[in-house]
Write a protein that holds these residues in place. Structure first.
Motif, short mmCIF file in Angstrom:
data_model
loop_
_atom_site.label_atom_id
_atom_site.label_comp_id
_atom_site.label_asym_id
_atom_site.label_seq_id
_atom_site.Cartn_x
_atom_site.Cartn_y
_atom_site.Cartn_z
N PRO A 750 1.02 -1.29 0.23
CA PRO A 750 -0.09 0.03 -0.05
C PRO A 750 0.81 1.32 0.12
CG PRO A 750 -0.98 -1.65 1.54
CD PRO A 750 0.63 -2.11 1.27
N GLN A 751 2.23 1.31 0.39
CA GLN A 751 3.04 2.51 0.40
C GLN A 751 3.57 2.57 -0.91
OE1 GLN A 751 4.88 3.47 4.03
NE2 GLN A 751 3.55 2.21 5.19
N SER A 752 3.77 1.50 -1.86
CA SER A 752 4.28 1.69 -3.07
C SER A 752 3.66 2.92 -4.03
CB SER A 752 4.31 0.57 -3.76
OG SER A 752 4.63 0.63 -5.01
N PRO A 753 4.27 3.46 -4.69
CA PRO A 753 3.90 4.37 -5.43
C PRO A 753 3.02 3.92 -6.83
CG PRO A 753 6.32 4.44 -6.15
CD PRO A 753 5.81 3.58 -4.81
N HIS A 754 3.29 2.43 -7.00
CA HIS A 754 2.79 1.55 -7.95
C HIS A 754 1.57 0.42 -7.43
CE1 HIS A 754 5.88 3.36 -10.31
NE2 HIS A 754 6.72 2.74 -9.54
N TYR A 755 1.00 1.03 -6.17
CA TYR A 755 -0.07 0.23 -5.52
C TYR A 755 -1.27 0.38 -6.53
CZ TYR A 755 -3.17 -1.10 -1.95
OH TYR A 755 -4.38 -1.73 -1.14
N ALA A 756 -1.66 1.64 -6.98
CA ALA A 756 -2.74 2.04 -7.38
C ALA A 756 -2.77 2.88 -8.79
CB ALA A 756 -3.54 2.76 -6.38
N ASP A 757 -1.58 3.26 -9.20
CA ASP A 757 -1.39 4.18 -10.24
C ASP A 757 -2.02 3.55 -11.65
OD1 ASP A 757 0.30 2.07 -10.52
OD2 ASP A 757 2.18 3.61 -10.84
N MET A 758 -2.04 2.42 -11.98
CA MET A 758 -2.54 1.86 -13.07
C MET A 758 -4.12 1.60 -13.02
SD MET A 758 -0.11 -0.76 -15.37
CE MET A 758 1.01 -1.55 -14.26
N THR A 759 -4.50 1.42 -11.46
CA THR A 759 -5.79 1.37 -11.33
C THR A 759 -6.57 2.58 -11.67
OG1 THR A 759 -5.37 -0.40 -9.80
CG2 THR A 759 -7.71 0.55 -9.85
N GLU A 760 -6.11 3.73 -11.48
CA GLU A 760 -6.34 4.96 -11.75
C GLU A 760 -6.77 5.19 -13.27
OE1 GLU A 760 -4.38 8.23 -10.08
OE2 GLU A 760 -4.23 7.23 -7.94
N VAL A 761 -5.69 4.79 -14.04
CA VAL A 761 -5.83 4.97 -15.49
C VAL A 761 -6.90 3.91 -16.07
CG1 VAL A 761 -4.61 4.25 -17.64
CG2 VAL A 761 -3.39 4.97 -15.84
N TYR A 762 -7.04 2.75 -15.32
CA TYR A 762 -8.20 1.61 -15.80
C TYR A 762 -9.66 2.42 -15.42
CZ TYR A 762 -10.90 -2.55 -15.68
OH TYR A 762 -11.82 -3.82 -15.82
N SER A 763 -9.55 3.27 -14.15
CA SER A 763 -10.90 3.66 -13.63
C SER A 763 -11.48 4.58 -14.94
CB SER A 763 -10.76 4.44 -12.37
OG SER A 763 -11.62 5.34 -12.16
N ARG A 764 -10.57 5.37 -15.53
CA ARG A 764 -10.54 6.35 -16.65
C ARG A 764 -11.00 5.57 -18.08
NH1 ARG A 764 -6.15 8.94 -14.11
NH2 ARG A 764 -4.83 8.24 -15.99
N GLU A 765 -11.17 4.20 -17.85
CA GLU A 765 -11.44 3.59 -19.07
C GLU A 765 -10.70 3.78 -20.09
OE1 GLU A 765 -16.35 3.37 -18.89
OE2 GLU A 765 -15.62 4.93 -19.39
N SER A 766 -9.14 3.52 -19.89
CA SER A 766 -8.29 3.67 -20.68
C SER A 766 -7.04 2.67 -20.69
CB SER A 766 -7.77 5.01 -20.52
OG SER A 766 -6.62 5.46 -21.44
N LEU A 767 -5.95 2.67 -21.48
CA LEU A 767 -4.84 1.85 -21.27
C LEU A 767 -3.72 2.81 -21.50
CD1 LEU A 767 -5.60 -1.39 -23.42
CD2 LEU A 767 -6.18 -1.06 -21.04
N ALA A 768 -2.51 2.25 -21.27
CA ALA A 768 -1.34 3.13 -21.29
C ALA A 768 -0.53 2.63 -22.53
CB ALA A 768 -0.54 2.86 -19.90
N ASP A 769 0.51 3.53 -22.85
CA ASP A 769 1.48 3.26 -23.97
C ASP A 769 2.63 2.05 -23.62
OD1 ASP A 769 -0.12 5.09 -25.77
OD2 ASP A 769 1.35 6.65 -25.28
N ILE A 770 2.89 1.39 -24.51
CA ILE A 770 3.86 0.50 -24.25
C ILE A 770 5.27 0.89 -24.69
CG2 ILE A 770 4.95 -1.57 -25.11
CD1 ILE A 770 1.90 -2.67 -25.25
N ALA A 771 6.24 0.82 -23.96
CA ALA A 771 7.55 1.24 -24.47
C ALA A 771 8.39 -0.17 -24.46
CB ALA A 771 8.43 1.92 -23.11
N PHE A 772 8.62 -0.47 -25.79
CA PHE A 772 9.33 -1.62 -26.06
C PHE A 772 10.74 -1.55 -26.75
CE2 PHE A 772 9.71 -5.44 -29.19
CZ PHE A 772 9.70 -6.32 -27.93
N TYR A 773 10.84 -0.47 -27.48
CA TYR A 773 12.22 -0.36 -27.94
C TYR A 773 13.25 0.46 -27.09
CZ TYR A 773 10.11 -2.32 -32.24
OH TYR A 773 9.48 -3.18 -33.21
#
Length: 793
Positions: A750-773
């Motif tokens: 729960p104290q990680s900065p990555h505990y809910a950051d992608m859940t916030e994106v999902y809550s906005r009905e969205s995905l995030a860009d992939i960095a592959f190269y």
């Protein structure tokens, strides 16, 4: 560039770079180094969850916790005591199983495991991060290679033996046989029987080939496994590069050092639960002279006692399991152990030591044809279909999972007629007369493992247009009329039978992509178009039945209520999430429900008004026991036709039963003071770090979110499972791009900065860009590069 609080420079051979949302990009010279980097990164996100899982499946909880203490096992489907958990896991996954799994693995997988353990323990022995409270627990420890090999053996049985933990534990001889207690099922086993159908895992996958992608070049892979949002069984995203060997972005379950779904420069793939009847329940006729012996034909055979010792705080405890030639004795609803009969559970995935190499080979595949070839070689996918696309524009579907080889002739001869036959419909198992020698799994010289169906006899196809799967069988995996896969053994899956809600929605989305629509624009697939379709949250069941339901609702607005089973302590389907309909008026006025549903746009988006009420109404109706939603035939006005599997069944036949169902759904909201016409986002949410995050979707939709908590005055306030890892990736020669997400986020801390950051994106009905190269990673990098020494002490 912002300073990286996780930065370390040990001058080593492993490089870890982070991009937004805590995604680690690991680069190493060899597999040991890659495993080291990923183990280190996973530990920093999920230290406590991973160690607890390893302690649990090693059967060590009672060493440091009260033996009678309990935890909730999502696969057992209930609380289980620490000592019972330890005993059953020590029985199913002893050290010898871990050793056998390691012995069957390639040098590359062994190197991954070795590095993974050392990297994970590097963090165990490093400065703690905020929130790692488990470090103070007596059970906290380093993990070992044996732990990881055990986890690799454990994962294939998650949807087979792990569903039967309590039934295995309950097996004791009949009363007065050994002075033992009564051989009775667990107290709530009737509820467990009803829940089997609601547990079975769900997922969506799709692949577009060159005939369907915009511009006609390459292919698109869509991955959408449904996973638990809490606990120790979740997914974690990562990018792993082994110079000259491997370059894969994807996700995996905690404790595994290789991806389960993902993509590389050439191909992308996903998995979906396959509902083959892969395991077998054997009904045994017992020897009249001794209920610890069973008959095989005319011959009496003794059961074996397997004693398991568990170390507890109060001293050693011994549990005895009873075993047959097929597997352990189980006791449950309709599965007694009396003087006449007993039941044994046979799990083919207990012999699957090819799982790790199967998925590492898929991750290295340069085309869908190489994925197919790897499956024919290993046949190590335990219980899933594979759907894939590649840069050449070919797409692939297969069900080459591990399934006991029970022929149609064996089913005709050996299926039981006792009440135990109910498990044939409710679980992924056949129920056979084990005292008939003909019921043993059929052997085939082409088999990869003794007693499983060989790959050549299972369904697969390669095309250049599209394929998809949402947990229905192989029969309908493309909208093209020439794509039907038929004529396979019945245990592999139903053919020419109704398809579920998600399968039909996937087909309709595919048709929109093929011809174009207002939502997708011109014909042809792109990641952006599929993402828009996904979050459009189409509710097909509403489209098919709501007009008839509303007409009946208006014609019969006042309903005289009658008490039904289910409101007085009888099990209600797990899909329900509102409180029981207690204290209802004798007469219910359906007018408010009619008005709310009439104004609803028949989607499950955040702004949809009426979606929550409709979901509760559907949860009141009876369904076909399957992974996806299929209402029973009696509700449909137009029955299913195999000639029109996407368009049928449709229409609704309202009855007094369905009116009562709508009334109960309405009352649950009214009595809880939750508005039935509020936007879905106002009555459906999760809370993370004190922030309320609205959540769209439904428990049966293509955009799937299954509730676990309903709070008066608020509505749904937590999810049990649903959309997990997601990717939509366009694979073109020399160019891979797309979007991804881990809906519940990367970290359980729960104290990680990555505990809910992608859940916030999902809550906005969205995905995030992939960095592959490399250039994309450098442009998006968060913090400094971390360098680790995988060879040092």
């Amino acid at each position: 560039m912002k300073p990286n609080p996780l930065a370390a420079d040990l001058g080593g051979d492993v490089e870890v770079r982070y991009t937004p949302f805590g995604v680690a990009h690991i680069r190493a010279r060899d597999y040991h180094g890659a495993g080291y980097g990923y183990g280190w990164a996973l530990a920093r996100d999920n230290l406590c969850a991973v160690v607890e899982r390893m302690v649990t499946i090693a059967g060590e909880r009672s060493r440091t916790m009260p033996a009678d203490g309990t935890y909730y096992d999502v696969f057992a489907g209930s609380d289980i005591s620490n000592v019972d958990s330890d005993a059953v896991y020590r029985y199913l996954l002893p050290a010898s199983v871990a050793q056998r799994t390691k012995a069957g693995a390639s040098a590359e997988v062994r190197a991954l495991v070795s590095g993974y353990v050392r990297g994970f323990n590097h963090h165990v022995n490093s400065q703690p991060l905020p929130g790692e409270a488990c470090r103070q627990s007596a059970w906290f420890r380093e993990i070992s290679e044996e732990d990881v090999w055990r986890r690799i053996a454990h994962f294939p049985i998650l949807e087979t033996s792990s569903l039967w933990l309590r039934e295995i534990l309950a097996a004791q001889p009949p009363v007065d046989t050994l002075g033992a207690g009564a051989a009775t099922a667990p107290d709530d086993t009737a509820a467990r029987l009803a829940e089997f159908q609601t547990f079975r895992g769900g997922s969506n996958s799709a692949a577009f080939g060159r005939d369907m992608v915009e511009g006609g070049v390459g292919g698109i892979s869509f991955s959408n496994p449904h996973y638990f949002w809490h606990g120790t069984e979740r997914l974690h995203a990562f990018h792993m590069i082994v110079d000259g060997e491997l370059n894969v972005f994807g996700s995996t379950a905690y404790g595994l050092p290789f991806p389960l779904m993902g993509f590389n420069e050439h191909a992308g793939w996903s998995i979906t639960h396959a509902n083959d009847k892969r395991s077998t329940l054997y009904e045994l006729t017992l020897d009249p002279a001794d209920p610890m012996r069973y008959l095989i034909g005319d011959r009496s055979e003794a059961m074996r006692q397997v004693a398991v010792d568990v170390e507890t705080l109060a001293g050693p405890v011994r549990r005895v399991f009873w075993e047959t030639r097929y597997g352990p004795i189980v006791i449950g609803q309709h599965l007694p152990w009396d003087k006449q009969h007993a039941y044994a559970f046979a799990d083919p995935n207990l012999g699957n030591n090819r799982f790790a190499d199967q998925f590492l080979d898929i991750a290295r595949a340069r085309s869908v044809r190489e994925i197919r070839d790897s499956q024919f070689k290993h046949q190590g996918s335990p219980w899933s279909h594979v759907t894939a696309a590649d840069t050449e524009g070919e797409v692939y579907f297969s069900n080459l999972s591990v399934v006991a080889n029970v022929t149609d002739a064996q089913l005709d001869r050996c299926l039981v007629t006792s009440p135990a036959r109910a498990y044939l419909e409710l679980t992924d198992a056949t129920v056979l007369n084990g005292s008939d020698p003909a019921s043993a799994w059929t052997r085939d010289e082409r088999e990869v493992q003794p007693g499983i169906i060989p790959p050549a006899d299972k369904p697969w196809m390669i095309r250049t247009d599209m394929t998809f799967n949402s947990n229905d069988s192989h029969w309908l995996t493309s909208v093209s009329p020439d794509s039907r896969l038929e004529g396979y053994a019945r245990v592999i899956g139903a053919e020419r039978a109704p398809r579920g809600e998600r399968t039909r929605v996937a087909a309709l989305y595919m048709q929109q992509i093929k011809v174009g629509s207002a939502l997708t624009g011109s014909p042809g697939a792109t990641p952006a178009k599929w993402e828009r379709l996904f979050f459009s949250s189409r509710n097909l069941t509403a489209e098919l039945i709501l007009d008839d339901l509303l007409a009946d609702c208006r014609a019969n607005p006042k309903i005289q209520m009658t008490r039904i089973a289910g409101e007085g302590g009888v099990h209600r389907p797990a899909a329900h999430h509102a409180p029981p309909a207690v204290g209802m008026p004798e007469v219910m006025d359906l007018t408010p429900a009619c008005a709310a549903l009439a104004a609803w746009d028949r989607t499950d988006t955040l702004v949809a008004r009426g979606s929550a009420l409709f979901a509760e109404f559907i949860a009141e109706l009876e369904v076909v026991p399957t992974v996806d939603l299929v209402l029973l035939p009696r509700y449909w006005r137009v029955p299913f036709s195999a000639d029109d599997p996407i368009g049928t069944p449709r229409g609704f036949l309202p009855t007094e039963e369905t009116r009562q169902a709508l009334a109960r759904a309405l009352w649950r909201f009214q009595s809880a003071n939750v508005p039935i016409d509020a936007p879905l986002g106002e009555v459906r949410s999760v809370t993370r770090a004190g922030r309320r995050l609205p959540i769209s979707g439904s428990y049966f939709g293509y955009h799937l979110t299954r509730p676990s908590e309903f709070t008066p005055g608020k509505g749904v306030t937590e999810l049990r499972n649903g959309d997990g890892y997601m990717h939509i990736v366009w694979l073109q020669p020399g160019r891979v791009r797309g979007r991804f997400l881990v809906t519940f986020s990367q970290s359980t801390n729960p104290q990680s900065p990555h505990y809910a950051d992608m859940t916030e994106v999902y809550s906005r009905e969205s995905l995030a860009d992939i960095a592959f190269y490399d250039s994309d990673i450098a442009a998006a990098q968060v913090g400094e590069t971390v360098r680790l020494d995988s060879k040092g002490e």
